[in-house]
Every structure is written in C-alpha cells, then in structure tokens.
Design a protein around this motif. Structure first.
Motif, PDB file in Angstrom:
ATOM      1  N   GLU A  25      72.541  15.159  40.828  1.00 39.57           N
ATOM      2  CA  GLU A  25      72.916  16.355  40.070  1.00 39.57           C
ATOM      3  C   GLU A  25      74.434  16.537  40.115  1.00 39.57           C
ATOM      4  OE1 GLU A  25      71.069  18.632  38.439  1.00 39.57           O
ATOM      5  OE2 GLU A  25      69.056  17.874  38.895  1.00 39.57           O
ATOM      6  N   PRO A  26      75.143  16.373  38.985  1.00 36.62           N
ATOM      7  CA  PRO A  26      76.611  16.460  38.991  1.00 36.62           C
ATOM      8  C   PRO A  26      77.138  17.804  39.490  1.00 36.62           C
ATOM      9  CG  PRO A  26      75.823  15.543  36.909  1.00 36.62           C
ATOM     10  CD  PRO A  26      74.620  16.042  37.638  1.00 36.62           C
ATOM     11  N   ASP A  27      76.497  18.916  39.107  1.00 30.41           N
ATOM     12  CA  ASP A  27      76.989  20.228  39.515  1.00 30.41           C
ATOM     13  C   ASP A  27      76.885  20.431  41.017  1.00 30.41           C
ATOM     14  OD1 ASP A  27      77.722  20.981  36.969  1.00 30.41           O
ATOM     15  OD2 ASP A  27      75.796  21.913  36.508  1.00 30.41           O
ATOM     16  N   ILE A  28      75.808  19.934  41.606  1.00 31.08           N
ATOM     17  CA  ILE A  28      75.662  20.055  43.054  1.00 31.08           C
ATOM     18  C   ILE A  28      76.722  19.214  43.760  1.00 31.08           C
ATOM     19  CG2 ILE A  28      74.159  19.474  45.002  1.00 31.08           C
ATOM     20  CD1 ILE A  28      71.804  20.377  43.346  1.00 31.08           C
ATOM     21  N   ARG A  29      76.958  18.015  43.252  1.00 34.18           N
ATOM     22  CA  ARG A  29      78.007  17.179  43.861  1.00 34.18           C
ATOM     23  C   ARG A  29      79.356  17.889  43.800  1.00 34.18           C
ATOM     24  NH1 ARG A  29      75.708  13.037  40.706  1.00 34.18           N
ATOM     25  NH2 ARG A  29      77.585  12.891  39.415  1.00 34.18           N
ATOM     26  N   ARG A  30      79.682  18.465  42.658  1.00 35.43           N
ATOM     27  CA  ARG A  30      80.982  19.128  42.496  1.00 35.43           C
ATOM     28  C   ARG A  30      81.132  20.328  43.431  1.00 35.43           C
ATOM     29  NH1 ARG A  30      80.576  17.855  36.884  1.00 35.43           N
ATOM     30  NH2 ARG A  30      79.392  19.771  36.519  1.00 35.43           N
ATOM     31  N   SER A  31      80.118  21.192  43.466  1.00 31.09           N
ATOM     32  CA  SER A  31      80.251  22.425  44.237  1.00 31.09           C
ATOM     33  C   SER A  31      80.292  22.158  45.737  1.00 31.09           C
ATOM     34  CB  SER A  31      79.106  23.385  43.894  1.00 31.09           C
ATOM     35  OG  SER A  31      77.844  22.772  44.075  1.00 31.09           O
ATOM     36  N   ILE A  32      79.418  21.289  46.237  1.00 30.93           N
ATOM     37  CA  ILE A  32      79.425  20.991  47.671  1.00 30.93           C
ATOM     38  C   ILE A  32      80.707  20.261  48.055  1.00 30.93           C
ATOM     39  CG2 ILE A  32      78.269  19.704  49.511  1.00 30.93           C
ATOM     40  CD1 ILE A  32      75.640  20.230  48.115  1.00 30.93           C
ATOM     41  N   SER A  33      81.123  19.328  47.204  1.00 28.22           N
ATOM     42  CA  SER A  33      82.357  18.595  47.469  1.00 28.22           C
ATOM     43  C   SER A  33      83.555  19.532  47.532  1.00 28.22           C
ATOM     44  CB  SER A  33      82.571  17.529  46.393  1.00 28.22           C
ATOM     45  OG  SER A  33      83.805  16.879  46.575  1.00 28.22           O
ATOM     46  N   LYS A  34      83.578  20.536  46.657  1.00 28.86           N
ATOM     47  CA  LYS A  34      84.689  21.484  46.642  1.00 28.86           C
ATOM     48  C   LYS A  34      84.784  22.234  47.965  1.00 28.86           C
ATOM     49  CE  LYS A  34      86.597  25.166  43.710  1.00 28.86           C
ATOM     50  NZ  LYS A  34      86.363  26.001  42.504  1.00 28.86           N
ATOM     51  N   PHE A  35      83.648  22.695  48.470  1.00 28.29           N
ATOM     52  CA  PHE A  35      83.630  23.413  49.743  1.00 28.29           C
ATOM     53  C   PHE A  35      84.075  22.505  50.891  1.00 28.29           C
ATOM     54  CE2 PHE A  35      81.051  24.271  53.603  1.00 28.29           C
ATOM     55  CZ  PHE A  35      81.699  25.420  54.011  1.00 28.29           C
ATOM     56  N   LEU A  36      83.522  21.301  50.951  1.00 26.83           N
ATOM     57  CA  LEU A  36      83.849  20.394  52.053  1.00 26.83           C
ATOM     58  C   LEU A  36      85.312  19.971  52.011  1.00 26.83           C
ATOM     59  CD1 LEU A  36      80.641  18.162  52.048  1.00 26.83           C
ATOM     60  CD2 LEU A  36      81.256  19.910  53.726  1.00 26.83           C
ATOM     61  N   THR A  37      85.827  19.727  50.806  1.00 29.02           N
ATOM     62  CA  THR A  37      87.228  19.330  50.669  1.00 29.02           C
ATOM     63  C   THR A  37      88.148  20.452  51.135  1.00 29.02           C
ATOM     64  OG1 THR A  37      86.677  17.889  48.806  1.00 29.02           O
ATOM     65  CG2 THR A  37      88.990  18.526  49.060  1.00 29.02           C
ATOM     66  N   ARG A  38      87.816  21.688  50.758  1.00 23.93           N
ATOM     67  CA  ARG A  38      88.614  22.829  51.212  1.00 23.93           C
ATOM     68  C   ARG A  38      88.552  22.994  52.721  1.00 23.93           C
ATOM     69  NH1 ARG A  38      87.365  27.775  47.006  1.00 23.93           N
ATOM     70  NH2 ARG A  38      88.338  26.850  45.159  1.00 23.93           N
ATOM     71  N   SER A  39      87.451  22.547  53.322  1.00 27.28           N
ATOM     72  CA  SER A  39      87.304  22.651  54.771  1.00 27.28           C
ATOM     73  C   SER A  39      88.019  21.529  55.508  1.00 27.28           C
ATOM     74  CB  SER A  39      85.815  22.645  55.141  1.00 27.28           C
ATOM     75  OG  SER A  39      85.139  23.719  54.522  1.00 27.28           O
ATOM     76  N   GLY A  40      88.593  20.594  54.751  1.00 23.04           N
ATOM     77  CA  GLY A  40      89.391  19.547  55.368  1.00 23.04           C
ATOM     78  C   GLY A  40      88.756  18.177  55.400  1.00 23.04           C
ATOM     79  N   TRP A  41      87.548  18.050  54.869  1.00 24.04           N
ATOM     80  CA  TRP A  41      86.894  16.747  54.865  1.00 24.04           C
ATOM     81  C   TRP A  41      87.364  15.901  53.676  1.00 24.04           C
ATOM     82  CZ3 TRP A  41      83.792  15.233  58.800  1.00 24.04           C
ATOM     83  CH2 TRP A  41      83.263  16.222  59.635  1.00 24.04           C
ATOM     84  N   VAL A  42      87.271  14.592  53.837  1.00 27.67           N
ATOM     85  CA  VAL A  42      87.380  13.667  52.709  1.00 27.67           C
ATOM     86  C   VAL A  42      85.948  13.374  52.260  1.00 27.67           C
ATOM     87  CG1 VAL A  42      88.090  11.382  51.937  1.00 27.67           C
ATOM     88  CG2 VAL A  42      89.508  12.655  53.567  1.00 27.67           C
TER      89      VAL A  42
END
Length: 365
Positions: A254-271
């Motif tokens: 699901e592209p939207d799920i990938r985008r939203s979760i990735s956004k949160f994790l990236t903001r938290s400092g993860w790659v």
C-alpha cells in the motif's frame, strides 16, 4: 452461513483497515504539525470520526470471531485508565465530565487486557451517547472496587436512564435505541460476551438519583504481579521510543501506508528503505542489515507468510527483528500463522504510539 459471514467480515475488515491505518497515521502527523486552532479543530473532528469507524470494525470483528484467547495477569486499573484516555477528548468536547475512582493498590485480573479495555470503552461510549441524546452535557462516574473474590466496575451516568421494558433487550446483538446511522447494536452485546468470556457478569439498571448504571464483575487473580505471562502494568512514563540505530525496512504493497509510516520514522531519525513486495524486501535484505523489519501480512505475489518462511529457511538474523502489520485480523489461517511465528504484530489501524511500542520489542534500548 455463519462461516461465510465470518469470512466476508474478515475480508471487508482487511480492506477497510488498510486505508484507515493510513488515515489515522497521517492525522497524527498533521496534528503534531498544525498550530492554527481552527485547523486543529477540523483535524480533530476528522480523527474522531476515523477512530469511530475503527471502533465499529473492532466491535463487529469481536462479535463475529468470539473473544480473544491470549491471557495475562494485568492491573484492571490500566484497562479503565486506557479506555478513558482514548475517550477523554471526545467526552470533553461533548461537555461530559468523567470522574474516575480507582483503588490505590493494583487490581489483578487474569484475562485479555485489550478486550476488557474494550468493555470499559463501550460503556463510556454508551453513556456518552445517552447523555448527548438527552441534553448534550452531563456526568459519568466510574468506580472500581474489590471484594475477596471479584473486581467490580460501576459505570453511572446522569442521562435519561434505561426504560424498564428495554433492560432485558439492551444486550441483544444488533438491538439499538440510537437513531439510524448512529449505532450498530453491537457495543453492549460485545461487552456482555467479553465479560462472560472472563467468567464475569454484567447487569444494567437505574442509577439512584436518575440515569443508568452498569455493573461489571470479574474474578480477581490471586497471583502476584509478574506471575502471569504478561506484564501487570505499563511503566508510568510509557514504553520509550527506541533511539534510532540505523535502518528500518518497510515492506507493504500500500503506497499510502509506506509514505505515512516512513515519514514518521524518518522524522524520528531512522533511515527507512521501502519495498512494495516481499520479493523486493528479500532483495534489500540481501544487501543491507536492518535494525527492524516491518512487513505487511497480506500482499499480492509473495505474502508475509512466504516472506517469513524464506527468511527462516535461510536462517536470516532478520527473523529476530521482524514485525508483522496486518488488517487481516479474523481469518483462522492468519491467526494460526501469527501464533506459530511468535513475532510482534501491529493490527491495522494502529497509532504512532503502537508503532513505537512494538519497535521497542525488537530494537535494543
């Protein structure tokens, strides 16, 4: 026919839970960014309705599949507090004041904490709807007490009360006194089923002074904290978000799920590396080491089941860092597989706090 209905509900829940997961995660991200009060109010209203939709799906699934079998020793005060925390903002917005009266000492229950929190949630929602339909504001009192053998939760409200002719019907499935479009008639039926599954009982009647009273009794567990298979309580500060330690692989079609979760994790400092299929996930795992792997269970092509089996067959260390995400919360096949795999599971839709907590299970503190 019942089996066919169960399969239909499970398939529908999966299709609904996937977009709901994306909506709720994105709403949480927006609520953390927006400062304008008018926009916050609008976003809060959207999130409330999305939460309500998720609640309807959970009630329907709980009714169709029966009660959960996972049991642990836990503090009943946490189920009450958890339900109130989830409804606090909605109740406050309706000008409904809630008073919690909880013992100072733990009230230990052996049961399914999520299901008993659902009981408390359904009773709060029921009181909220009754008060709102009557005059739009009011009070709810939740009192938890213990006897030598039982924990007793009493939920009172100062709404219109329960007409005598309806007292024997309010726990019937699909029976509701709410206007069309405002109730499914499952909330109290699910509540009664969960209580019975815990060898307890629930009764409804009049509150002295006017309004309704629901009394729930659940047998106490005599074990000491820590004797059960699960933790009795959550630390006061909550489970800490694990510090970023490198890369996370997110596998979901699901592209939207990938985008939203990735956004949160990236903001938290993860790659974050993204894969839209199990095959792509295996390819990335062959090239990189990940601190955690989040994988959807039901995907076209290679499913999460096969993804796990391939990792297990190759003795990949990623198995120990694997977390499943799924909206397929009903099918016996999925339940059997997840139980056998023994990996943490995020049930869609989930909150960012849920995501942080499950990461703490697989990422070293």
């Amino acid at each position: 026919r019942i089996l066919a209905i169960g399969q239909l509900v499970g398939g529908m829940a999966h299709e609904i839970n996937n977009p709901l997961a994306s909506i709720l995660v994105n709403m949480e991200l927006l609520l953390g960014e927006v400062e304008d009060p008018a926009q916050l109010e609008t976003l809060g209203a959207i999130k409330t309705e999305a939460d309500r939709t998720a609640q309807i799906v959970r009630n329907l699934l709980t009714y169709v599949r029966g009660q959960g079998s996972e049991r642990a020793v836990f503090d009943m005060r946490e189920a009450v507090r958890g339900a109130y925390a989830l409804r606090r903002n909605q109740l406050a917005s309706q000008q409904i004041e809630v008073l919690l009266e909880l013992p100072h000492e733990p009230v230990l229950i052996s049961g399914n904490r999520v299901n008993l929190q659902q009981v408390m949630m359904n009773l709060l929602i029921n009181a909220e709807h009754a008060i709102r339909a009557d005059r739009g504001r009011g009070h709810v009192w939740v009192h938890l007490s213990t006897s030598c053998s039982h924990a007793t939760v009493t939920v009172d409200d100062d709404g219109p009360g329960i007409p005598p002719e309806l007292v024997t019907r309010i726990f019937d499935p699909f029976y509701t006194t709410k206007p069309e479009g405002e109730g499914t008639g499952l909330g109290l039926s699910v509540t009664a089923g969960i209580v019975a599954d815990h060898q307890g009982r629930i009764v409804a009647g009049d509150r002295p002074g006017g309004g309704a009273r629901f009394v729930v009794e659940i047998p106490l567990c005599q074990a000491a904290p820590g004797d059960g298979p699960g933790e009795a309580t959550r630390p006061a500060g909550g489970i800490p978000v694990p510090r970023p330690q490198g890369r996370i692989l997110l596998v979901d079609d699901e592209p939207d799920i990938r985008r939203s979760i990735s956004k949160f994790l990236t903001r938290s400092g993860w790659v974050v590396d993204l894969a839209d299929s199990g095959e792509e996930g295996l390819r990335l795992l062959a090239q990189e080491e990940y601190a955690a792997v989040l994988c959807d269970l039901r995907m076209p092509g290679m499913s999460g089941h096969e993804f796990y089996r391939r990792l297990e067959g190759s003795r990949s260390p990623a198995v120990a860092r694997l977390v499943f995400m799924t909206g397929d919360v009903l099918s016996p096949e999925a339940s059997r597989f997840l139980q056998a795999a023994g990996r943490p599971v995020l049930s869609k839709p989930f909150t960012l706090q849920d995501l942080s907590e499950v990461l703490s299970q697989v990422v070293p503190a």
